[in-house]
Motif scaffolding. Structure first.
Motif, mmCIF file in Angstrom:
data_model
loop_
_atom_site.group_PDB
_atom_site.id
_atom_site.type_symbol
_atom_site.label_atom_id
_atom_site.label_comp_id
_atom_site.label_asym_id
_atom_site.label_seq_id
_atom_site.Cartn_x
_atom_site.Cartn_y
_atom_site.Cartn_z
ATOM 1 N N VAL A 184 0.865 -1.177 0.000
ATOM 2 C CA VAL A 184 0.000 0.000 0.000
ATOM 3 C C VAL A 184 0.907 1.234 0.000
ATOM 4 C CG1 VAL A 184 -1.789 1.301 1.200
ATOM 5 C CG2 VAL A 184 -1.830 -1.205 1.234
ATOM 6 N N TYR A 185 0.819 1.993 -1.085
ATOM 7 C CA TYR A 185 1.528 3.266 -1.221
ATOM 8 C C TYR A 185 0.507 4.377 -1.085
ATOM 9 C CZ TYR A 185 5.567 0.804 -3.165
ATOM 10 O OH TYR A 185 6.654 -0.011 -3.346
ATOM 11 N N ALA A 186 0.956 5.551 -0.634
ATOM 12 C CA ALA A 186 0.011 6.674 -0.510
ATOM 13 C C ALA A 186 0.725 8.006 -0.685
ATOM 14 C CB ALA A 186 -0.695 6.629 0.836
ATOM 15 N N ARG A 187 -0.085 8.976 -1.065
ATOM 16 C CA ARG A 187 0.285 10.392 -1.036
ATOM 17 C C ARG A 187 -0.860 11.108 -0.348
ATOM 18 N NH1 ARG A 187 1.794 12.775 -6.809
ATOM 19 N NH2 ARG A 187 1.434 14.672 -5.623
ATOM 20 N N THR A 188 -0.537 12.123 0.409
ATOM 21 C CA THR A 188 -1.574 12.918 1.049
ATOM 22 C C THR A 188 -1.569 14.313 0.462
ATOM 23 O OG1 THR A 188 -0.082 13.465 2.861
ATOM 24 C CG2 THR A 188 -1.552 11.577 3.189
ATOM 25 N N SER A 189 -2.651 15.044 0.720
ATOM 26 C CA SER A 189 -2.816 16.351 0.090
ATOM 27 C C SER A 189 -1.638 17.266 0.401
ATOM 28 C CB SER A 189 -4.130 16.994 0.526
ATOM 29 O OG SER A 189 -4.180 17.083 1.919
ATOM 30 N N PRO A 190 -1.248 18.013 -0.630
ATOM 31 C CA PRO A 190 -0.083 18.896 -0.483
ATOM 32 C C PRO A 190 -0.357 20.034 0.486
ATOM 33 C CG PRO A 190 -0.895 18.880 -2.775
ATOM 34 C CD PRO A 190 -1.784 18.018 -1.953
#
Length: 190
Positions: A184-190
């Motif tokens: 599970v990879y993720a990015r969160t809001s900048p």
């Protein structure tokens, strides 16, 4: 939260080399050709891509395109075909899936056409789709979920700024019965 179907979303994403747009009626033959060409590569990861296990026909590809268009309009799923600007050739597909509008968060899925591998086209599409999700869906989290053994998919996630948050051990079974680990990879809001 606004009712998702009321969101006015751009129906196309332009990048330097690509046009991403929802599938539509008549795209089935083009999609079928790309899938058939890429089946050996896609079938290496059946636990993550169970849809490629079945028989691939122009009719099944056309059905997917028409359902994809309807789902995009209803905001149930946001699939995009990845087209090369210079040639109009289908380079793959991507999309925003399993969106949880209450958070909001979503997941990016993708696959690339075998003959176009190594050109960075899917990376370009995924990066553009992530920007689209943050800007137009106001998501606070985007995930990429991939089989631990799918090294190209994992490298793509990392190139696009996604961080590995964890490996889910024995999370799913492949069609042959073997247990698979899921990253599970993720990015969160900048």
């Amino acid at each position: 939260m606004t009712e998702p179907v009321l969101l006015d979303l751009p129906a196309a994403i332009d990048t330097e080399r690509l046009l991403l747009r929802p599938p539509r009626a008549g795209d089935g033959a083009m999609l079928h050709a790309a899938i058939v060409e890429s089946l050996p590569d896609l079938r290496r990861h059946l636990a993550s891509l169970p849809w490629v296990a079945g028989e691939q026909t122009i009719a099944s590809a056309e059905t997917w395109c028409r359902n994809g268009h309807a789902n995009f309009l209803a905001r149930r799923d946001l699939p995009f075909l990845v087209l090369e600007r210079a040639t109009g050739e289908l380079a793959g597909a991507t999309g925003l899936h399993r969106t949880d509008w209450s958070t909001p968060k979503t997941e990016i899925g993708y696959w690339g056409r075998t003959s176009r591998a190594g050109h960075g086209l899917v990376s370009e599409a995924v990066a553009a789709l992530a920007r689209y999700a943050f800007a137009h869906l106001s998501v606070v989290r985007i995930e990429i979920v991939t089989d631990e053994a799918n090294a190209p998919s994992r490298r793509l996630a990392e190139r696009c700024g996604f961080v590995l948050e964890g490996v889910l051990r024995n999370e799913r079974r492949a069609p042959d019965g073997t247990l698979r680990h899921t990253c599970v990879y993720a990015r969160t809001s900048p």
